[in-house]
Scaffold this active site. Structure first.
Site, PDB file in Angstrom:
ATOM      1  N   HIS A  87     -58.556 -12.352 -61.329  1.00  0.00           N
ATOM      2  CA  HIS A  87     -59.247 -12.540 -59.866  1.00  0.00           C
ATOM      3  C   HIS A  87     -60.234 -11.540 -59.629  1.00  0.00           C
ATOM      4  O   HIS A  87     -61.385 -11.769 -59.327  1.00  0.00           O
ATOM      5  CB  HIS A  87     -57.954 -12.613 -58.799  1.00  0.00           C
ATOM      6  CG  HIS A  87     -58.653 -12.388 -57.354  1.00  0.00           C
ATOM      7  ND1 HIS A  87     -59.206 -13.366 -56.942  1.00  0.00           N
ATOM      8  CD2 HIS A  87     -58.342 -11.375 -56.606  1.00  0.00           C
ATOM      9  CE1 HIS A  87     -59.664 -12.904 -55.686  1.00  0.00           C
ATOM     10  NE2 HIS A  87     -59.088 -11.518 -55.478  1.00  0.00           N
ATOM     11  N   HIS A 113     -60.448  -3.889 -56.086  1.00  0.00           N
ATOM     12  CA  HIS A 113     -60.170  -4.099 -54.491  1.00  0.00           C
ATOM     13  C   HIS A 113     -58.719  -4.561 -54.384  1.00  0.00           C
ATOM     14  O   HIS A 113     -58.527  -4.305 -53.097  1.00  0.00           O
ATOM     15  CB  HIS A 113     -61.235  -5.145 -54.014  1.00  0.00           C
ATOM     16  CG  HIS A 113     -60.802  -6.565 -54.396  1.00  0.00           C
ATOM     17  ND1 HIS A 113     -61.125  -7.395 -55.449  1.00  0.00           N
ATOM     18  CD2 HIS A 113     -59.909  -7.360 -53.832  1.00  0.00           C
ATOM     19  CE1 HIS A 113     -60.469  -8.667 -55.571  1.00  0.00           C
ATOM     20  NE2 HIS A 113     -59.818  -8.643 -54.342  1.00  0.00           N
ATOM     21  N   GLU A 151     -53.417  -2.552 -52.350  1.00  0.00           N
ATOM     22  CA  GLU A 151     -52.641  -3.550 -51.807  1.00  0.00           C
ATOM     23  C   GLU A 151     -51.533  -3.984 -52.423  1.00  0.00           C
ATOM     24  O   GLU A 151     -50.426  -4.197 -52.077  1.00  0.00           O
ATOM     25  CB  GLU A 151     -53.453  -4.534 -51.360  1.00  0.00           C
ATOM     26  CG  GLU A 151     -53.118  -5.903 -50.745  1.00  0.00           C
ATOM     27  CD  GLU A 151     -52.535  -5.725 -49.221  1.00  0.00           C
ATOM     28  OE1 GLU A 151     -52.859  -4.576 -48.755  1.00  0.00           O
ATOM     29  OE2 GLU A 151     -52.201  -6.560 -48.843  1.00  0.00           O
ATOM     30  N   ASP A 152     -51.958  -4.546 -53.953  1.00  0.00           N
ATOM     31  CA  ASP A 152     -50.863  -4.886 -54.665  1.00  0.00           C
ATOM     32  C   ASP A 152     -50.186  -4.299 -55.762  1.00  0.00           C
ATOM     33  O   ASP A 152     -49.207  -4.964 -56.515  1.00  0.00           O
ATOM     34  CB  ASP A 152     -51.528  -6.410 -55.247  1.00  0.00           C
ATOM     35  CG  ASP A 152     -51.953  -7.194 -53.999  1.00  0.00           C
ATOM     36  OD1 ASP A 152     -51.351  -7.103 -52.855  1.00  0.00           O
ATOM     37  OD2 ASP A 152     -52.905  -8.007 -54.463  1.00  0.00           O
TER      38      ASP A 152
HETATM   39 MN    MN Z   1     -58.895 -10.255 -53.726  1.00  0.00          MN
END
Ligand code: MN
Length: 717
Positions: free
Chosen positions: A48, A72, A76-77
């Site tokens: 992704h 990016h 967050e992940d």
């Molecule tokens: Mn994304």
């Protein structure tokens, strides 16, 4: 999945000086950080960010943006922290990633207030650096391309958000290719039946007319060559979503929608665009109202092109977009095109240069302008309205007398225009000249209007303007200005009341006494206290008692009934405007020359009654609400309302005679109601507009002499 060296090659192809080591480091870091994570499709998660980076290479963006695209989702992940990114990749990339992390946590399809708050955060995050928005748009594009793997409910939610927020944002940034793809995928997910219907109908049309696109291309090319023009021509069908929204907007069925063929004609120089237009209009009949010149009047997102629709070969409607290479580049890439754009100008080489989005582009300025509104919007709901309006409205282009272009949303009027020029111009606007003619400020502007705003220093914008304007900038400025003006009015009134009462008590006070009293009452400052007094939220007794001024009840009345209307003690008012805290009693009206009093009415201000009004009896036991007023003006051009009752015989033409008499005496009728009293009589309840008491008396006397009138009197309320 694209290989590491392929990505690097793509970047070095347009930026030979690119920092390859940095890109390699970001690639490896993101791949390791996402490890064995997978997407809903089952593909490795790292595919992704890699695809997002790839999308951005087609816009030839700089290394920092590509690296930020790879990174990016890591904060967050994965276990990676913002601090790690900063240490490894430096502050520029870290701040891009930080912006993206913040946006990722926003859900834009929630309840209205929440949605507004989130949109506000989104715009704040992207306005610091427009590259954040470009990565976000590429991120959303890839997520939409793979949305088929997501469960239906989530798919619809994400698609709605895309259609509401991200596609219009892409459009506003001038990134049309991204906007169109986002719209089509979201449309398909939200309304699969409509999507399939349009696609299959397009297939039918194609098989009916054969390869009409190629045919038109050939004819067009030939005609342009005959005129000595070099041009590249691309034909294409309209996108399903654009057809669908046109059907919805114009309430058309698909069979009525004929201009589904569009052609882009790319020529060398701006002048060639007009020559090509001439060739097209000479060979085929043009459709009136479809010609638009965005070359001399670019759109707010910098888009330039000439649009026209002609009845082409086979009597098919054909839309033409005529523009140069440079304009085409801006049309496709928008904000991202500025790198190319600069180089095309410098080197005449359309394919050179790395794009670092220009802070000076119109599209970016628009984003900054939205952020200005955010910082002054009072509540999220208002902000949402403004933002949505600004995102979706079509535009109107108007000019200042100097020829400066002011782009406004459709429906904007001269007040919006004035505020777009400058807040001071808006606040001081008293009139306007549109195309050399005096026009009302509220009149809607049209494309090409030349607008001159007449200003006055004495003006404050009336609150009603807020409802008549469409731009967020105007609405926010009007609200601020009227708030301040009303507060100043109330404070002035409060000061008069206080002075009045202190004088009656035979006492004096200094500014210091007042400041001490205000502190003791726990109020913010003197102006705040005086405004509260003016609004009737606190009474003069409250203030006087903490100033140790002895008063009896009678003295605290700002109004002494026995002296009503005597100019010595009364507070003078000069007319009654909508933006003053004064309002004339609707039960009776009130006109200059007659004795008046004011009654504090919380939430409404001061209501002005003539001294004879029976309604005043209701306030007998509330002396603190009375305020002694006097007209500061004699009869002038301005008119005031006076309510009268006229009893007439029921006969033919009676009403006409009454209205005629009123008109002959130079008065206007603001309102007229007719009530049958008995079989032979009517009661007329009339609100007149007169300049003063003498004028009113003249009207009443004349009415008394009219034959069908049996009785006439002023309504006592
Ligand atoms: Mn994304």
């Amino acid at each position: 999945m694209m290989r590491q060296y392929e990505l690097i090659e793509r970047v070095t192809a347009y930026d030979p000086d690119a920092d390859e080591a940095l890109l390699n480091k970001a690639y490896v870091y993101a791949m390791k950080a996402h490890g064995h994570q997978t997407r809903a499709s089952g593909a490795p998660y790292f595919s992704h960010p890699l695809e997002v980076a790839e999308i951005l290479t087609t816009f030839k963006l700089d290394v920092a943006t590509i690296a930020a695209a790879l990174l990016h989702d890591v904060v967050e992940d994965t276990d990676a922290t913002q601090k790690d990114i900063e240490e490894l990749f430096g502050p520029e990339i870290a701040s891009l990633v930080d912006g993206l992390t913040k946006i990722n946590q926003l859900d834009l399809v929630t309840k209205e207030a929440k949605q507004a708050e989130n949109l506000r955060k989104l715009l704040l995050a992207v306005s610091k650096d427009v590259r954040v928005l470009m990565v976000k748009l590429a991120d959303r594009l890839h997520n939409m391309r793979t949305i088929g793997h997501v469960k239906e409910e989530k798919r619809k939610r994400i698609s709605q958000e895309t259609l509401d927020i991200y596609a219009p944002l892409a459009g506003r940034m001038g990134m049309q290719t991204i906007r169109e793809e986002l719209e089509d995928i979201a449309f398909r997910a939200l309304n699969p039946e409509a999507y399939e219907m349009i696609v299959s109908r397009l297939e039918d049309i194609k098989s009916e007319v054969g390869d009409i696109i190629v045919e038109i291309e050939v004819v067009l090319q030939q005609k342009l060559e005959e005129a000595g023009l070099k041009a590249r021509i691309f034909g294409r069908e309209k996108r399903p979503f654009s057809i669908w929204s046109k059907m919805e907007r114009k309430q058309l069925s698909l069979s009525q929608l004929s201009d589904i063929f569009g052609f882009r004609v790319i020529v060398e120089k701006p002048l060639d665009c007009y020559l090509a237009l001439g060739v097209a209009h000479q060979n085929w009949r043009s459709i009136p109202g479809r010609f638009k010149d965005y070359i001399s009047n670019p759109k707010q997102n910098d888009y330039q092109s000439i649009h026209t629709t002609v009845i082409g070969p086979h009597r098919k409607r054909v839309e033409l977009q005529i523009r140069t290479d440079v304009m085409d580049c801006v049309a496709e890439r928008g904000v991202a095109a500025h790198g190319f754009y600069k180089d095309i100008k410098d080197k005449k080489d359309a394919e050179a240069g790395v794009a670092v989005p220009a802070a000076t582009s119109n599209a970016y300025r628009w984003l900054r302008h939205l952020v200005d509104i955010i910082s002054s919007a009072d509540n999220p709901r208002e902000f949402m309205e403004h933002t949505k309006l600004e995102l979706f409205h079509d535009q109107v282009f108007a000019f200042t007398p100097n020829g400066d272009l002011i782009a406004l949303p459709k429906g904007a009027n001269a007040i919006d225009f004035a505020y777009a020029v400058h807040t001071d111009v808006g606040n001081g606007a008293v009139g306007c000249i549109v195309n050399g003619k005096h026009e009302p400020l509220m009149a809607e502007l049209h494309n090409g209007d030349e607008v001159e705003i007449i200003t006055s220093k004495a003006q404050t914008p009336p609150p009603s303007w807020e409802g008549s304007t469409v731009t967020g900038k105007a609405k926010a400025a009007i609200r601020r200005a009227t708030k301040q003006a009303i507060r100043t009015q109330y404070a002035g009134l409060g000061r008069e009341i206080l002075d009045h009462c202190v004088e009656k008590a035979g006492a004096r006070y200094t500014q210091e006494d007042l400041e001490t009293a205000v502190r003791r009452l726990g109020l913010k400052d003197v102006e705040d206290a005086l405004a509260s007094l003016g609004r009737g939220e606190i009474t003069s007794v409250n203030i006087l008692s903490v100033m140790d001024i002895e008063v009896d009840d009678k003295q605290t009345r700002p109004f002494a009934k026995e002296k009503a209307g005597s100019k010595n003690n009364a507070i003078e008012i000069r007319g009654v405007d909508k933006n003053l805290p004064l309002k004339i009693a609707p039960e009776t009206g009130a006109v200059p020359g007659e004795r008046i009093v004011g009654i504090f009415t919380p939430g409404e201000g001061i209501i002005v009654y003539p001294i004879f009004a029976t309604k005043l009896m209701e306030f007998e036991d509330q002396p603190e609400r009375w305020l002694d007023l006097a007209w500061g003006t004699d009869e002038s051009d301005k008119t005031y309302p006076a309510r009268i009752k006229v009893v007439i015989h029921n006969e033919v033409g009676a009403l006409a005679k009454v209205t005629q008499t009123i008109g002959e005496n130079g008065a206007n009728i603001e309102n007229l109601q007719m009530v049958t009293r008995e079989r032979d009589f009517y009661d007329l309840d009339i609100v007149l507009e007169v300049v003063g008491i003498k004028h009113l008396t003249r009207v009443l006397t004349s009415l008394g002499k009219v034959k069908p009138v049996s009785h006439v009197e002023r309504v006592q309320g």
